[in-house]
Design a protein around this motif. Structure first.
Motif, PDB file in Angstrom:
ATOM      1  N   LEU A   1       0.840  -1.205   0.000  1.00  0.00           N
ATOM      2  CA  LEU A   1       0.000   0.000   0.000  1.00  0.00           C
ATOM      3  C   LEU A   1       0.869   1.246   0.000  1.00  0.00           C
ATOM      4  O   LEU A   1       0.634   2.186  -0.768  1.00  0.00           O
ATOM      5  N   ALA A   2       1.902   1.230   0.835  1.00  0.00           N
ATOM      6  CA  ALA A   2       2.798   2.387   0.915  1.00  0.00           C
ATOM      7  C   ALA A   2       3.481   2.623  -0.428  1.00  0.00           C
ATOM      8  O   ALA A   2       3.538   3.756  -0.927  1.00  0.00           O
ATOM      9  N   ALA A   3       3.977   1.542  -1.044  1.00  0.00           N
ATOM     10  CA  ALA A   3       4.664   1.668  -2.332  1.00  0.00           C
ATOM     11  C   ALA A   3       3.732   2.235  -3.394  1.00  0.00           C
ATOM     12  O   ALA A   3       4.140   3.013  -4.258  1.00  0.00           O
ATOM     13  N   ALA A   4       2.453   1.861  -3.303  1.00  0.00           N
ATOM     14  CA  ALA A   4       1.455   2.345  -4.265  1.00  0.00           C
ATOM     15  C   ALA A   4       0.993   3.761  -3.934  1.00  0.00           C
ATOM     16  O   ALA A   4       0.168   4.332  -4.644  1.00  0.00           O
ATOM     17  N   GLY A   5       1.507   4.315  -2.834  1.00  0.00           N
ATOM     18  CA  GLY A   5       1.118   5.673  -2.444  1.00  0.00           C
ATOM     19  C   GLY A   5      -0.282   5.758  -1.867  1.00  0.00           C
ATOM     20  O   GLY A   5      -0.928   6.802  -1.931  1.00  0.00           O
ATOM     21  N   VAL A   6      -0.758   4.652  -1.313  1.00  0.00           N
ATOM     22  CA  VAL A   6      -2.127   4.610  -0.780  1.00  0.00           C
ATOM     23  C   VAL A   6      -2.115   4.797   0.733  1.00  0.00           C
ATOM     24  O   VAL A   6      -1.500   4.011   1.450  1.00  0.00           O
ATOM     25  N   GLU A   7      -2.784   5.816   1.204  1.00  0.00           N
ATOM     26  CA  GLU A   7      -2.870   6.024   2.651  1.00  0.00           C
ATOM     27  C   GLU A   7      -3.804   5.001   3.271  1.00  0.00           C
ATOM     28  O   GLU A   7      -4.819   4.635   2.670  1.00  0.00           O
ATOM     29  N   PHE A   8      -3.460   4.512   4.452  1.00  0.00           N
ATOM     30  CA  PHE A   8      -4.308   3.513   5.108  1.00  0.00           C
ATOM     31  C   PHE A   8      -4.360   3.741   6.614  1.00  0.00           C
ATOM     32  O   PHE A   8      -3.478   4.363   7.191  1.00  0.00           O
ATOM     33  N   GLU A   9      -5.436   3.223   7.215  1.00  0.00           N
ATOM     34  CA  GLU A   9      -5.609   3.304   8.664  1.00  0.00           C
ATOM     35  C   GLU A   9      -5.364   1.932   9.279  1.00  0.00           C
ATOM     36  O   GLU A   9      -5.455   0.914   8.587  1.00  0.00           O
ATOM     37  N   GLU A  10      -5.077   1.939  10.576  1.00  0.00           N
ATOM     38  CA  GLU A  10      -4.826   0.661  11.243  1.00  0.00           C
ATOM     39  C   GLU A  10      -5.603   0.571  12.547  1.00  0.00           C
ATOM     40  O   GLU A  10      -5.727   1.528  13.287  1.00  0.00           O
ATOM     41  N   CYS A  11      -6.118  -0.635  12.810  1.00  0.00           N
ATOM     42  CA  CYS A  11      -6.831  -0.901  14.052  1.00  0.00           C
ATOM     43  C   CYS A  11      -6.085  -2.065  14.704  1.00  0.00           C
ATOM     44  O   CYS A  11      -6.056  -3.163  14.151  1.00  0.00           O
ATOM     45  N   PHE A  12      -5.436  -1.809  15.842  1.00  0.00           N
ATOM     46  CA  PHE A  12      -4.553  -2.818  16.425  1.00  0.00           C
ATOM     47  C   PHE A  12      -5.251  -3.716  17.432  1.00  0.00           C
ATOM     48  O   PHE A  12      -5.986  -3.245  18.296  1.00  0.00           O
ATOM     49  N   LEU A  13      -4.989  -5.028  17.324  1.00  0.00           N
ATOM     50  CA  LEU A  13      -5.459  -5.973  18.336  1.00  0.00           C
ATOM     51  C   LEU A  13      -4.461  -5.949  19.479  1.00  0.00           C
ATOM     52  O   LEU A  13      -3.286  -6.224  19.279  1.00  0.00           O
ATOM     53  N   GLU A  14      -4.935  -5.583  20.673  1.00  0.00           N
ATOM     54  CA  GLU A  14      -4.018  -5.538  21.814  1.00  0.00           C
ATOM     55  C   GLU A  14      -4.214  -6.736  22.746  1.00  0.00           C
ATOM     56  O   GLU A  14      -3.290  -7.157  23.430  1.00  0.00           O
ATOM     57  N   THR A  15      -5.431  -7.267  22.774  1.00  0.00           N
ATOM     58  CA  THR A  15      -5.755  -8.379  23.674  1.00  0.00           C
ATOM     59  C   THR A  15      -6.542  -9.448  22.925  1.00  0.00           C
ATOM     60  O   THR A  15      -7.044  -9.206  21.823  1.00  0.00           O
ATOM     61  N   LYS A  16      -6.664 -10.605  23.560  1.00  0.00           N
ATOM     62  CA  LYS A  16      -7.450 -11.697  22.976  1.00  0.00           C
ATOM     63  C   LYS A  16      -8.901 -11.258  22.766  1.00  0.00           C
ATOM     64  O   LYS A  16      -9.534 -11.648  21.786  1.00  0.00           O
ATOM     65  N   ASP A  17      -9.394 -10.449  23.671  1.00  0.00           N
ATOM     66  CA  ASP A  17     -10.773  -9.959  23.534  1.00  0.00           C
ATOM     67  C   ASP A  17     -10.977  -9.190  22.239  1.00  0.00           C
ATOM     68  O   ASP A  17     -12.046  -9.266  21.624  1.00  0.00           O
ATOM     69  N   ASP A  18      -9.954  -8.431  21.841  1.00  0.00           N
ATOM     70  CA  ASP A  18     -10.060  -7.687  20.581  1.00  0.00           C
ATOM     71  C   ASP A  18     -10.263  -8.651  19.423  1.00  0.00           C
ATOM     72  O   ASP A  18     -11.057  -8.405  18.508  1.00  0.00           O
ATOM     73  N   LEU A  19      -9.516  -9.759  19.437  1.00  0.00           N
ATOM     74  CA  LEU A  19      -9.641 -10.763  18.373  1.00  0.00           C
ATOM     75  C   LEU A  19     -11.006 -11.437  18.441  1.00  0.00           C
ATOM     76  O   LEU A  19     -11.687 -11.590  17.422  1.00  0.00           O
ATOM     77  N   ILE A  20     -11.423 -11.786  19.636  1.00  0.00           N
ATOM     78  CA  ILE A  20     -12.715 -12.455  19.811  1.00  0.00           C
ATOM     79  C   ILE A  20     -13.853 -11.572  19.318  1.00  0.00           C
ATOM     80  O   ILE A  20     -14.793 -12.027  18.667  1.00  0.00           O
ATOM     81  N   LYS A  21     -13.742 -10.295  19.602  1.00  0.00           N
ATOM     82  CA  LYS A  21     -14.778  -9.352  19.168  1.00  0.00           C
ATOM     83  C   LYS A  21     -14.908  -9.359  17.640  1.00  0.00           C
ATOM     84  O   LYS A  21     -16.005  -9.455  17.098  1.00  0.00           O
ATOM     85  N   LEU A  22     -13.768  -9.315  16.966  1.00  0.00           N
ATOM     86  CA  LEU A  22     -13.780  -9.351  15.495  1.00  0.00           C
ATOM     87  C   LEU A  22     -14.359 -10.667  14.990  1.00  0.00           C
ATOM     88  O   LEU A  22     -15.113 -10.689  14.008  1.00  0.00           O
ATOM     89  N   GLN A  23     -14.008 -11.756  15.669  1.00  0.00           N
ATOM     90  CA  GLN A  23     -14.517 -13.061  15.251  1.00  0.00           C
ATOM     91  C   GLN A  23     -16.035 -13.119  15.442  1.00  0.00           C
ATOM     92  O   GLN A  23     -16.760 -13.556  14.560  1.00  0.00           O
ATOM     93  N   LYS A  24     -16.488 -12.604  16.600  1.00  0.00           N
ATOM     94  CA  LYS A  24     -17.909 -12.699  16.924  1.00  0.00           C
ATOM     95  C   LYS A  24     -18.771 -11.822  16.032  1.00  0.00           C
ATOM     96  O   LYS A  24     -19.912 -12.174  15.748  1.00  0.00           O
ATOM     97  N   ASP A  25     -18.259 -10.685  15.598  1.00  0.00           N
ATOM     98  CA  ASP A  25     -19.127  -9.832  14.775  1.00  0.00           C
ATOM     99  C   ASP A  25     -19.055 -10.188  13.297  1.00  0.00           C
ATOM    100  O   ASP A  25     -19.505  -9.440  12.433  1.00  0.00           O
TER     101      ASP A  25
END
Lengths: 222, 221
Positions: free
Chosen positions: B23-47
Protein backbone atom coordinates in the motif's frame (compact mmCIF):
# COMPACT_ATOMS: atom_id res chain seq x y z
CA UNK A 1 7.64 -32.54 -28.54
CA UNK A 2 4.08 -32.24 -27.38
CA UNK A 3 2.59 -28.89 -26.55
CA UNK A 4 1.13 -30.40 -23.41
CA UNK A 5 2.14 -29.14 -19.97
CA UNK A 6 4.66 -31.44 -18.32
CA UNK A 7 4.54 -31.95 -14.56
CA UNK A 8 7.63 -32.82 -12.52
CA UNK A 9 6.94 -34.30 -9.09
CA UNK A 10 6.77 -37.51 -7.14
CA UNK A 11 4.15 -40.10 -7.99
CA UNK A 12 1.87 -38.84 -5.28
CA UNK A 13 -0.46 -35.98 -4.37
CA UNK A 14 1.54 -33.52 -2.31
CA UNK A 15 1.60 -29.99 -3.64
CA UNK A 16 1.12 -31.06 -7.25
CA UNK A 17 -2.32 -32.59 -6.83
CA UNK A 18 -4.22 -29.28 -6.93
CA UNK A 19 -2.45 -28.52 -10.20
CA UNK A 20 -3.51 -31.88 -11.66
CA UNK A 21 -7.10 -31.18 -10.58
CA UNK A 22 -7.14 -27.73 -12.18
CA UNK A 23 -5.66 -28.87 -15.49
CA UNK A 24 -8.07 -31.80 -15.56
CA UNK A 25 -11.05 -29.56 -14.78
CA UNK A 26 -10.00 -27.23 -17.57
CA UNK A 27 -9.88 -30.23 -19.94
CA UNK A 28 -6.14 -29.82 -20.51
CA UNK A 29 -4.15 -32.97 -21.21
CA UNK A 30 -0.82 -33.11 -19.45
CA UNK A 31 2.23 -35.34 -19.16
CA UNK A 32 4.05 -36.31 -16.00
CA UNK A 33 7.66 -37.11 -15.24
CA UNK A 34 8.02 -38.73 -11.84
CA UNK A 35 10.78 -38.24 -9.35
CA UNK A 36 11.37 -41.73 -7.96
CA UNK A 37 14.74 -41.26 -6.25
CA UNK A 38 16.94 -38.59 -4.72
CA UNK A 39 19.07 -38.75 -7.86
CA UNK A 40 16.10 -37.76 -10.00
CA UNK A 41 15.67 -34.63 -7.89
CA UNK A 42 19.38 -33.85 -7.96
CA UNK A 43 19.40 -34.20 -11.74
CA UNK A 44 16.61 -31.64 -12.08
CA UNK A 45 18.45 -29.31 -9.71
CA UNK A 46 21.79 -29.71 -11.48
CA UNK A 47 20.45 -29.00 -14.93
CA UNK A 48 19.04 -25.68 -13.74
CA UNK A 49 15.40 -26.64 -14.23
CA UNK A 50 14.24 -25.65 -10.77
CA UNK A 51 14.40 -21.92 -10.13
CA UNK A 52 14.52 -22.36 -6.36
CA UNK A 53 15.71 -25.98 -6.33
CA UNK A 54 12.19 -27.17 -5.52
CA UNK A 55 9.29 -29.00 -7.07
CA UNK A 56 6.47 -28.76 -8.15
CA UNK A 57 7.76 -27.67 -11.53
CA UNK A 58 5.52 -27.46 -14.58
CA UNK A 59 6.79 -26.93 -18.12
CA UNK A 60 4.09 -24.84 -19.73
CA UNK A 61 4.03 -22.35 -22.60
CA UNK A 62 7.81 -22.22 -22.86
CA UNK A 63 8.30 -21.62 -19.14
CA UNK A 64 9.58 -23.87 -16.39
CA UNK A 65 7.17 -22.66 -13.73
CA UNK A 66 7.72 -23.30 -10.06
CA UNK A 67 5.86 -22.32 -6.85
CA UNK A 68 2.48 -24.01 -6.58
CA UNK A 69 0.40 -20.86 -6.29
CA UNK A 70 2.13 -19.20 -9.24
CA UNK A 71 1.40 -22.25 -11.39
CA UNK A 72 -2.22 -22.51 -10.24
CA UNK A 73 -2.88 -18.79 -10.81
CA UNK A 74 -1.44 -19.02 -14.31
CA UNK A 75 -3.55 -22.02 -15.24
CA UNK A 76 -6.69 -20.51 -13.70
CA UNK A 77 -6.24 -17.25 -15.60
CA UNK A 78 -5.31 -18.94 -18.87
CA UNK A 79 -8.34 -21.23 -18.86
CA UNK A 80 -10.88 -18.68 -17.63
CA UNK A 81 -11.31 -20.17 -14.18
CA UNK A 82 -10.36 -16.98 -12.34
CA UNK A 83 -13.54 -14.91 -12.45
CA UNK A 84 -14.44 -12.07 -14.76
CA UNK A 85 -13.03 -9.09 -12.85
CA UNK A 86 -10.89 -8.01 -9.94
CA UNK A 87 -13.58 -8.42 -7.29
CA UNK A 88 -14.45 -11.94 -8.39
CA UNK A 89 -10.76 -12.76 -8.33
CA UNK A 90 -10.54 -11.41 -4.80
CA UNK A 91 -13.28 -13.81 -3.66
CA UNK A 92 -11.77 -16.73 -5.54
CA UNK A 93 -8.40 -16.00 -3.92
CA UNK A 94 -9.92 -15.83 -0.45
CA UNK A 95 -11.81 -19.08 -0.88
CA UNK A 96 -8.82 -20.87 -2.40
CA UNK A 97 -6.52 -19.75 0.41
CA UNK A 98 -8.98 -21.23 2.91
CA UNK A 99 -9.09 -24.62 1.15
CA UNK A 100 -5.31 -24.47 0.74
CA UNK A 101 -4.93 -24.10 4.51
CA UNK A 102 -7.28 -27.02 5.15
CA UNK A 103 -5.67 -29.31 2.58
CA UNK A 104 -2.23 -28.33 3.86
CA UNK A 105 -3.14 -29.65 7.29
CA UNK A 106 -4.31 -32.94 5.78
CA UNK A 107 -1.24 -33.21 3.54
CA UNK A 108 1.22 -32.84 6.41
CA UNK A 109 -0.59 -35.28 8.69
CA UNK A 110 1.48 -38.35 7.70
CA UNK A 111 4.67 -36.39 8.38
CA UNK A 112 3.79 -35.42 11.94
CA UNK A 113 5.28 -37.36 14.85
CA UNK A 114 3.27 -40.53 15.48
CA UNK A 115 2.19 -39.48 18.96
CA UNK A 116 0.56 -36.26 17.66
CA UNK A 117 -1.42 -37.91 14.84
CA UNK A 118 -4.62 -38.40 16.75
CA UNK A 119 -4.61 -34.85 18.06
CA UNK A 120 -3.84 -33.40 14.64
CA UNK A 121 -6.55 -35.42 12.98
CA UNK A 122 -9.04 -34.13 15.55
CA UNK A 123 -7.87 -30.59 14.82
CA UNK A 124 -8.34 -31.10 11.08
CA UNK A 125 -11.89 -32.31 11.61
CA UNK A 126 -12.63 -29.43 13.96
CA UNK A 127 -11.24 -26.83 11.58
CA UNK A 128 -13.02 -28.37 8.60
CA UNK A 129 -16.40 -28.43 10.31
CA UNK A 130 -16.25 -25.18 12.31
CA UNK A 131 -13.93 -22.86 10.40
CA UNK A 132 -13.91 -23.78 6.71
CA UNK A 133 -16.99 -25.72 5.58
CA UNK A 134 -19.45 -23.31 7.22
CA UNK A 135 -18.01 -20.50 5.07
CA UNK A 136 -18.59 -22.34 1.81
CA UNK A 137 -21.97 -23.67 2.93
CA UNK A 138 -23.04 -20.10 3.71
CA UNK A 139 -21.69 -18.74 0.41
CA UNK A 140 -23.75 -21.28 -1.53
CA UNK A 141 -26.80 -20.67 0.65
CA UNK A 142 -26.65 -16.89 0.36
CA UNK A 143 -26.59 -16.68 -3.43
CA UNK A 144 -28.25 -20.00 -4.24
CA UNK A 145 -26.04 -20.52 -7.29
CA UNK A 146 -24.33 -23.71 -8.40
CA UNK A 147 -20.85 -22.23 -8.12
CA UNK A 148 -19.03 -20.30 -5.41
CA UNK A 149 -18.25 -17.13 -7.37
CA UNK A 150 -19.92 -15.29 -10.20
CA UNK A 151 -22.39 -18.03 -11.09
CA UNK A 152 -19.69 -19.76 -13.11
CA UNK A 153 -17.22 -22.61 -12.57
CA UNK A 154 -13.93 -21.30 -11.20
CA UNK A 155 -10.75 -22.45 -9.55
CA UNK A 156 -12.51 -21.99 -6.18
CA UNK A 157 -15.04 -24.73 -7.01
CA UNK A 158 -12.42 -27.20 -8.23
CA UNK A 159 -10.30 -26.58 -5.15
CA UNK A 160 -13.26 -26.94 -2.82
CA UNK A 161 -14.27 -30.27 -4.34
CA UNK A 162 -10.72 -31.53 -3.96
CA UNK A 163 -10.72 -30.40 -0.29
CA UNK A 164 -14.10 -32.02 0.37
CA UNK A 165 -12.98 -35.37 -1.00
CA UNK A 166 -9.73 -35.23 1.00
CA UNK A 167 -11.65 -34.37 4.17
CA UNK A 168 -14.05 -37.26 3.57
CA UNK A 169 -11.06 -39.58 3.41
CA UNK A 170 -10.30 -38.38 6.96
CA UNK A 171 -13.89 -38.79 8.15
CA UNK A 172 -16.45 -40.21 5.70
CA UNK A 173 -19.46 -38.40 7.17
CA UNK A 174 -17.69 -35.06 7.58
CA UNK A 175 -20.27 -33.31 5.37
CA UNK A 176 -23.24 -34.52 7.41
CA UNK A 177 -24.07 -31.03 8.69
CA UNK A 178 -23.60 -29.38 5.29
CA UNK A 179 -26.44 -30.20 2.88
CA UNK A 180 -25.47 -27.58 0.33
CA UNK A 181 -21.88 -28.81 0.23
CA UNK A 182 -23.20 -32.32 -0.33
CA UNK A 183 -25.23 -31.10 -3.28
CA UNK A 184 -22.24 -29.07 -4.49
CA UNK A 185 -20.08 -32.17 -4.31
CA UNK A 186 -22.60 -34.20 -6.33
CA UNK A 187 -23.05 -31.50 -8.91
CA UNK A 188 -19.41 -30.57 -9.39
CA UNK A 189 -18.31 -34.21 -9.55
CA UNK A 190 -20.62 -34.60 -12.51
CA UNK A 191 -19.02 -31.93 -14.64
CA UNK A 192 -17.67 -34.02 -17.56
CA UNK A 193 -13.99 -33.10 -17.21
CA UNK A 194 -14.09 -33.62 -13.46
CA UNK A 195 -16.12 -36.82 -13.73
CA UNK A 196 -13.44 -38.15 -16.05
CA UNK A 197 -10.69 -37.21 -13.58
CA UNK A 198 -12.54 -39.03 -10.80
CA UNK A 199 -12.60 -42.28 -12.70
CA UNK A 200 -10.05 -45.04 -12.14
CA UNK A 201 -7.14 -44.84 -14.54
CA UNK A 202 -7.01 -41.03 -14.51
CA UNK A 203 -3.95 -39.07 -13.45
CA UNK A 204 -5.46 -38.41 -10.04
CA UNK A 205 -3.17 -39.79 -7.38
CA UNK A 206 -4.19 -42.01 -4.45
CA UNK A 207 -3.63 -41.27 -0.77
CA UNK A 208 -0.06 -41.86 0.34
CA UNK A 209 0.64 -45.17 2.05
CA UNK A 210 3.42 -45.78 4.59
CA UNK A 211 5.81 -47.04 1.94
CA UNK A 212 5.31 -43.97 -0.21
CA UNK A 213 5.75 -41.64 2.76
CA UNK A 214 9.10 -43.29 3.46
CA UNK A 215 10.16 -42.70 -0.16
CA UNK A 216 9.14 -39.04 0.01
CA UNK A 217 11.05 -38.57 3.26
CA UNK A 218 14.11 -40.00 1.63
CA UNK A 219 13.90 -37.97 -1.57
CA UNK A 220 13.35 -34.65 0.18
CA UNK A 221 15.34 -35.27 3.35
CA UNK A 222 12.40 -34.65 5.69
CA UNK B 1 -15.97 7.25 7.33
CA UNK B 2 -12.88 7.63 5.19
CA UNK B 3 -12.37 5.80 1.94
CA UNK B 4 -9.00 4.58 3.11
CA UNK B 5 -8.24 0.89 3.52
CA UNK B 6 -8.36 -0.16 7.18
CA UNK B 7 -5.96 -2.82 8.42
CA UNK B 8 -6.82 -5.09 11.37
CA UNK B 9 -3.84 -6.82 13.02
CA UNK B 10 -1.59 -6.62 16.00
CA UNK B 11 0.90 -3.76 16.25
CA UNK B 12 3.73 -5.63 14.58
CA UNK B 13 4.94 -7.00 11.27
CA UNK B 14 3.74 -10.60 11.00
CA UNK B 15 1.64 -11.35 7.95
CA UNK B 16 0.39 -7.80 7.59
CA UNK B 17 3.74 -6.15 6.93
CA UNK B 18 3.93 -7.05 3.23
CA UNK B 19 0.50 -5.52 2.80
CA UNK B 20 1.63 -2.31 4.50
CA UNK B 21 4.65 -2.21 2.18
CA UNK B 22 2.52 -2.70 -0.92
CA UNK B 23 0.00 0.00 0.00
CA UNK B 24 2.80 2.39 0.91
CA UNK B 25 4.66 1.67 -2.33
CA UNK B 26 1.46 2.34 -4.26
CA UNK B 27 1.12 5.67 -2.44
CA UNK B 28 -2.13 4.61 -0.78
CA UNK B 29 -2.87 6.02 2.65
CA UNK B 30 -4.31 3.51 5.11
CA UNK B 31 -5.61 3.30 8.66
CA UNK B 32 -4.83 0.66 11.24
CA UNK B 33 -6.83 -0.90 14.05
CA UNK B 34 -4.55 -2.82 16.42
CA UNK B 35 -5.46 -5.97 18.34
CA UNK B 36 -4.02 -5.54 21.81
CA UNK B 37 -5.75 -8.38 23.67
CA UNK B 38 -7.45 -11.70 22.98
CA UNK B 39 -10.77 -9.96 23.53
CA UNK B 40 -10.06 -7.69 20.58
CA UNK B 41 -9.64 -10.76 18.37
CA UNK B 42 -12.72 -12.45 19.81
CA UNK B 43 -14.78 -9.35 19.17
CA UNK B 44 -13.78 -9.35 15.50
CA UNK B 45 -14.52 -13.06 15.25
CA UNK B 46 -17.91 -12.70 16.92
CA UNK B 47 -19.13 -9.83 14.77
CA UNK B 48 -18.52 -11.88 11.64
CA UNK B 49 -15.75 -9.68 10.32
CA UNK B 50 -13.25 -12.49 9.77
CA UNK B 51 -14.20 -14.97 7.07
CA UNK B 52 -12.02 -17.75 8.50
CA UNK B 53 -11.76 -16.29 12.04
CA UNK B 54 -8.25 -15.06 11.28
CA UNK B 55 -6.32 -11.87 10.71
CA UNK B 56 -4.91 -10.15 8.66
CA UNK B 57 -8.15 -8.51 7.65
CA UNK B 58 -8.31 -5.42 5.46
CA UNK B 59 -11.42 -3.36 4.86
CA UNK B 60 -11.08 -2.18 1.29
CA UNK B 61 -13.55 -1.21 -1.44
CA UNK B 62 -16.55 -2.41 0.54
CA UNK B 63 -15.01 -5.82 1.27
CA UNK B 64 -13.59 -7.28 4.45
CA UNK B 65 -10.72 -9.11 2.81
CA UNK B 66 -8.80 -11.85 4.57
CA UNK B 67 -5.89 -14.12 3.60
CA UNK B 68 -2.71 -12.14 3.07
CA UNK B 69 -2.11 -13.42 -0.46
CA UNK B 70 -5.65 -12.59 -1.57
CA UNK B 71 -5.27 -9.09 -0.13
CA UNK B 72 -1.86 -8.53 -1.71
CA UNK B 73 -3.07 -9.84 -5.09
CA UNK B 74 -5.98 -7.41 -5.00
CA UNK B 75 -3.87 -4.38 -4.07
CA UNK B 76 -1.16 -5.24 -6.60
CA UNK B 77 -3.69 -5.54 -9.43
CA UNK B 78 -5.66 -2.47 -8.44
CA UNK B 79 -2.57 -0.27 -8.35
CA UNK B 80 -0.87 -1.67 -11.45
CA UNK B 81 1.92 -3.45 -9.66
CA UNK B 82 1.23 -6.85 -11.19
CA UNK B 83 2.78 -6.73 -14.63
CA UNK B 84 1.15 -6.05 -17.99
CA UNK B 85 0.08 -9.57 -19.01
CA UNK B 86 -0.30 -13.14 -17.88
CA UNK B 87 3.34 -14.10 -18.44
CA UNK B 88 4.65 -11.15 -16.46
CA UNK B 89 2.23 -12.04 -13.70
CA UNK B 90 3.55 -15.59 -13.74
CA UNK B 91 7.11 -14.36 -13.23
CA UNK B 92 6.04 -11.93 -10.52
CA UNK B 93 4.15 -14.71 -8.75
CA UNK B 94 7.14 -17.04 -8.85
CA UNK B 95 9.46 -14.39 -7.45
CA UNK B 96 6.98 -13.29 -4.80
CA UNK B 97 6.13 -16.81 -3.61
CA UNK B 98 9.81 -17.56 -3.01
CA UNK B 99 10.26 -14.29 -1.15
CA UNK B 100 7.28 -15.24 1.02
CA UNK B 101 8.98 -18.55 1.83
CA UNK B 102 12.13 -16.71 2.93
CA UNK B 103 10.04 -14.21 4.89
CA UNK B 104 8.42 -17.08 6.80
CA UNK B 105 11.85 -18.30 7.85
CA UNK B 106 12.88 -14.83 8.93
CA UNK B 107 9.61 -14.19 10.73
CA UNK B 108 9.62 -17.40 12.72
CA UNK B 109 13.15 -16.83 14.02
CA UNK B 110 12.00 -14.94 17.11
CA UNK B 111 9.68 -17.79 18.06
CA UNK B 112 12.33 -20.50 17.98
CA UNK B 113 13.13 -22.14 21.30
CA UNK B 114 16.53 -21.09 22.62
CA UNK B 115 18.16 -24.43 21.82
CA UNK B 116 17.06 -24.28 18.18
CA UNK B 117 17.90 -20.65 17.48
CA UNK B 118 21.44 -21.07 16.29
CA UNK B 119 20.53 -23.87 13.90
CA UNK B 120 17.60 -21.83 12.60
CA UNK B 121 19.83 -18.83 12.01
CA UNK B 122 22.22 -21.01 10.02
CA UNK B 123 19.30 -22.28 7.91
CA UNK B 124 18.15 -18.75 7.20
CA UNK B 125 21.59 -17.64 6.06
CA UNK B 126 22.09 -20.79 4.00
CA UNK B 127 18.74 -20.54 2.21
CA UNK B 128 19.00 -16.78 1.69
CA UNK B 129 22.52 -16.85 0.25
CA UNK B 130 22.39 -20.17 -1.62
CA UNK B 131 18.82 -20.63 -2.74
CA UNK B 132 17.06 -17.27 -3.00
CA UNK B 133 19.42 -14.31 -3.42
CA UNK B 134 21.41 -15.90 -6.27
CA UNK B 135 18.20 -16.13 -8.31
CA UNK B 136 17.34 -12.45 -8.00
CA UNK B 137 20.98 -11.43 -8.49
CA UNK B 138 21.04 -13.39 -11.74
CA UNK B 139 17.72 -11.97 -12.95
CA UNK B 140 18.95 -8.43 -12.46
CA UNK B 141 22.33 -9.20 -13.97
CA UNK B 142 20.88 -10.96 -17.03
CA UNK B 143 18.48 -8.23 -18.14
CA UNK B 144 20.38 -5.29 -16.68
CA UNK B 145 17.17 -3.44 -15.94
CA UNK B 146 16.18 -1.56 -12.81
CA UNK B 147 13.21 -3.77 -11.91
CA UNK B 148 12.76 -7.51 -11.68
CA UNK B 149 9.98 -7.95 -14.25
CA UNK B 150 8.99 -6.18 -17.46
CA UNK B 151 11.23 -3.17 -16.94
CA UNK B 152 8.55 -1.76 -14.70
CA UNK B 153 8.09 -1.36 -10.96
CA UNK B 154 5.99 -4.21 -9.55
CA UNK B 155 5.10 -5.93 -6.31
CA UNK B 156 8.02 -8.29 -6.89
CA UNK B 157 10.41 -5.36 -6.37
CA UNK B 158 8.58 -4.16 -3.27
CA UNK B 159 8.49 -7.56 -1.63
CA UNK B 160 12.10 -8.33 -2.50
CA UNK B 161 13.24 -5.06 -0.94
CA UNK B 162 11.22 -5.80 2.18
CA UNK B 163 12.89 -9.19 2.49
CA UNK B 164 16.40 -7.89 1.78
CA UNK B 165 16.05 -5.40 4.61
CA UNK B 166 14.69 -8.07 6.98
CA UNK B 167 17.55 -10.39 6.06
CA UNK B 168 20.05 -7.61 6.79
CA UNK B 169 18.48 -7.17 10.21
CA UNK B 170 19.34 -10.82 10.77
CA UNK B 171 22.89 -10.56 9.39
CA UNK B 172 24.05 -7.08 8.34
CA UNK B 173 26.52 -8.23 5.69
CA UNK B 174 24.22 -10.84 4.15
CA UNK B 175 24.30 -9.04 0.78
CA UNK B 176 28.11 -8.99 0.63
CA UNK B 177 28.29 -11.30 -2.37
CA UNK B 178 25.38 -9.75 -4.27
CA UNK B 179 26.38 -6.44 -5.89
CA UNK B 180 23.26 -6.25 -8.07
CA UNK B 181 21.02 -6.77 -5.05
CA UNK B 182 22.90 -4.06 -3.23
CA UNK B 183 22.28 -1.51 -5.98
CA UNK B 184 18.71 -2.78 -6.35
CA UNK B 185 18.21 -2.15 -2.64
CA UNK B 186 19.52 1.41 -2.91
CA UNK B 187 17.57 2.17 -6.05
CA UNK B 188 14.20 0.86 -4.87
CA UNK B 189 14.66 2.46 -1.44
CA UNK B 190 14.90 5.79 -3.23
CA UNK B 191 11.55 5.56 -4.96
CA UNK B 192 9.65 8.44 -3.30
CA UNK B 193 6.73 6.41 -1.87
CA UNK B 194 9.13 3.79 -0.52
CA UNK B 195 11.64 6.35 0.75
CA UNK B 196 8.79 7.89 2.74
CA UNK B 197 7.80 4.49 4.17
CA UNK B 198 11.40 3.88 5.25
CA UNK B 199 11.54 7.06 7.29
CA UNK B 200 10.95 7.11 11.05
CA UNK B 201 7.34 7.83 11.93
CA UNK B 202 5.89 5.85 9.03
CA UNK B 203 3.53 2.91 9.48
CA UNK B 204 6.34 0.44 8.93
CA UNK B 205 6.66 -1.79 11.98
CA UNK B 206 9.90 -2.66 13.81
CA UNK B 207 11.15 -6.24 14.18
CA UNK B 208 9.46 -8.32 16.85
CA UNK B 209 11.37 -8.32 20.13
CA UNK B 210 11.55 -11.35 22.39
CA UNK B 211 9.80 -9.38 25.11
CA UNK B 212 6.76 -8.85 22.87
CA UNK B 213 6.27 -12.56 22.17
CA UNK B 214 4.25 -13.37 25.35
CA UNK B 215 1.73 -10.63 24.59
CA UNK B 216 1.36 -11.96 21.06
CA UNK B 217 0.89 -15.51 22.31
CA UNK B 218 -1.90 -14.32 24.58
CA UNK B 219 -3.82 -12.83 21.67
CA UNK B 220 -3.50 -15.73 19.28
CA UNK B 221 -3.35 -18.82 21.49
Amino acid sequence: MAGKPKLHYTRGRGKMESIRWLLAAAGVEFEEEFIETKDDLEKLRNDGSLLFQQVPMVEIDGMKMVQTRAILSYIAAKYNLYGKDLKERAWIDMYVEGTTDLMGMIMYLPFQPADTKEKNLALIIERATTRYFPVYEKALKDHGHDYLVGNKLSWADVHLLEAILMAEECKPDILSAFPLLQAFKGRTSNIPTIKKFLQPGSQRKPQADEKFIATVRQIFNI
Amino acid sequence: MSGKPKLHYFNGRGRMESIRWLLAAAGVEFEECFLETKDDLIKLQKDGSLLFQQVPMVEIDGMKMVQSRAISNYIATKYNLYGKDLKERALIDMYVEAVIDLNELLMTHTFQPADKKEQHFATIVDKATNRYFPVYEKVLKDHGQDFLVGNQFSRADVQLLETLLMAEECKPDILAKFPHLQSFKARISNIPSIKKFLQPGSQRKPPLQEKDVPKLMKIFH
